[in-house]
Design a protein around this motif. Structure first.
Motif, PDB file in Angstrom:
ATOM      1  N   GLY A  39     -23.974  52.386  19.272  1.00  0.00           N
ATOM      2  CA  GLY A  39     -23.501  53.800  18.295  1.00  0.00           C
ATOM      3  C   GLY A  39     -24.072  55.028  18.938  1.00  0.00           C
ATOM      4  O   GLY A  39     -25.079  55.012  19.557  1.00  0.00           O
ATOM      5  N   ARG A  40     -23.605  55.841  18.483  1.00  0.00           N
ATOM      6  CA  ARG A  40     -24.085  57.335  18.676  1.00  0.00           C
ATOM      7  C   ARG A  40     -25.408  57.623  18.205  1.00  0.00           C
ATOM      8  O   ARG A  40     -26.367  58.055  18.790  1.00  0.00           O
ATOM      9  CB  ARG A  40     -23.221  58.539  18.029  1.00  0.00           C
ATOM     10  CG  ARG A  40     -23.519  60.038  18.382  1.00  0.00           C
ATOM     11  CD  ARG A  40     -22.582  60.736  18.232  1.00  0.00           C
ATOM     12  NE  ARG A  40     -22.519  62.048  18.476  1.00  0.00           N
ATOM     13  CZ  ARG A  40     -23.119  63.027  18.031  1.00  0.00           C
ATOM     14  NH1 ARG A  40     -24.049  62.980  16.908  1.00  0.00           N
ATOM     15  NH2 ARG A  40     -23.270  64.311  18.836  1.00  0.00           N
ATOM     16  N   THR A  41     -25.748  57.130  17.285  1.00  0.00           N
ATOM     17  CA  THR A  41     -27.192  57.284  16.592  1.00  0.00           C
ATOM     18  C   THR A  41     -28.336  56.498  17.500  1.00  0.00           C
ATOM     19  O   THR A  41     -29.162  56.964  17.765  1.00  0.00           O
ATOM     20  CB  THR A  41     -27.245  56.597  14.996  1.00  0.00           C
ATOM     21  OG1 THR A  41     -26.380  57.440  14.367  1.00  0.00           O
ATOM     22  CG2 THR A  41     -28.853  56.910  14.476  1.00  0.00           C
ATOM     23  N   THR A  42     -27.920  55.479  17.908  1.00  0.00           N
ATOM     24  CA  THR A  42     -28.749  54.513  18.838  1.00  0.00           C
ATOM     25  C   THR A  42     -28.993  55.363  20.293  1.00  0.00           C
ATOM     26  O   THR A  42     -30.212  55.268  20.818  1.00  0.00           O
ATOM     27  CB  THR A  42     -28.039  53.176  19.263  1.00  0.00           C
ATOM     28  OG1 THR A  42     -27.665  52.411  18.007  1.00  0.00           O
ATOM     29  CG2 THR A  42     -28.744  52.405  20.044  1.00  0.00           C
ATOM     30  N   ALA A  43     -27.917  55.999  20.732  1.00  0.00           N
ATOM     31  CA  ALA A  43     -28.023  56.659  21.828  1.00  0.00           C
ATOM     32  C   ALA A  43     -29.213  57.924  21.682  1.00  0.00           C
ATOM     33  O   ALA A  43     -30.074  58.235  22.601  1.00  0.00           O
ATOM     34  CB  ALA A  43     -26.783  57.625  22.465  1.00  0.00           C
ATOM     35  N   PHE A  44     -28.990  58.817  20.588  1.00  0.00           N
ATOM     36  CA  PHE A  44     -30.000  59.847  20.209  1.00  0.00           C
ATOM     37  C   PHE A  44     -31.373  59.266  20.141  1.00  0.00           C
ATOM     38  O   PHE A  44     -32.123  59.697  20.428  1.00  0.00           O
ATOM     39  CB  PHE A  44     -29.401  60.581  19.159  1.00  0.00           C
ATOM     40  CG  PHE A  44     -28.536  61.712  19.850  1.00  0.00           C
ATOM     41  CD1 PHE A  44     -29.060  62.874  20.540  1.00  0.00           C
ATOM     42  CD2 PHE A  44     -27.049  61.527  19.411  1.00  0.00           C
ATOM     43  CE1 PHE A  44     -27.856  63.731  20.838  1.00  0.00           C
ATOM     44  CE2 PHE A  44     -26.297  62.641  19.668  1.00  0.00           C
ATOM     45  CZ  PHE A  44     -26.641  63.608  20.691  1.00  0.00           C
TER      46      PHE A  44
END
Length: 217
Positions: A39-44
């Motif tokens: 997920g995008r949140t994991t990337a950040f």
């Protein structure tokens, strides 16, 4: 399953692939996350910014360098600084094509070039911090510590850039030679006078007698 890349490595690999395919500006964090199957949140949460994906190991390398330099006696610090610089160089050699891709990207993307400059300056500050803490002499000892720290970083980066461009057939021997050239700075130049010339608005006629005086001291 054993041998499968972890989330962090998948994100880095996806970022490098997309930056090469589409360009740094065109590739979004959402696309990187999707290719890495996270997920995008994991990337950040893993990296905090798109720039950090290009330099995924710099925080760990700096932390290990700080820990390593904190454990050695004062008299061993100069040699240990050179050893740390060498170990960072080995890390880039081990990266191989990824390091070369990073080099191409930082040459063409101003945001990445600025990020790289900030990373490099942190090494110089880290080395200076440890070397200065070990000094007990006059102000020139502090000065030599700072000059030496910056010289080690400059020598490392000079050889690294040449290797990344494909100009160095024997990078390890070139690095050893470049780092050896920094030793006289820390040792005070072996009794020789070092002259640093800086730009100034003062007329050259007034500077010349003072420069001659410094050289003859």
């Amino acid at each position: 399953m054993a041998g499968q890349p972890n989330t962090r490595e998948r994100l880095v690999s996806a970022a490098f692939e997309l930056f090469e395919e589409r360009g740094y500006e065109a590739a979004s964090v959402d696309e990187i996350a999707a290719r890495a199957r996270v997920g995008r949140t994991t990337a950040f949460r893993q990296f905090g910014s798109k720039e950090a994906l290009i330099f995924p190991d710099h925080e760990a390398l700096l932390r290990r360098a700080d820990e390593r330099l904190s454990t050695v006696p004062a008299e061993a610090l100069p040699a240990e600084v050179i050893a740390v610089a060498t170990s960072v160089f080995e890390h880039y050699l081990a990266e191989g094509d990824r390091a070369r891709t990073r080099y191409r990207l930082t040459r063409s993307v101003p945001a990445l070039r600025d990020f790289e400059t900030a990373v490099v300056s942190r090494y110089a500050r880290l080395f200076t911090k440890h070397l200065r803490a070990a000094q007990t002499g006059d102000w020139t000892a502090d000065l030599r510590a700072e000059l030496f720290a910056n010289a080690v970083v400059a020598a490392h980066n000079h050889v690294l850039r040449r290797w990344l461009r494909g100009d160095v057939p024997n990078p390890r021997s070139d690095l050893a030679e470049a780092l050896a050239a920094t030793w006289p700075i820390y040792r005070g130049g072996g009794g020789r006078t070092a002259v640093v010339v800086m730009s100034t608005d003062e007329p050259i006629e007034s500077l010349t007698p003072r420069i001659r005086g410094l050289i003859s001291d």
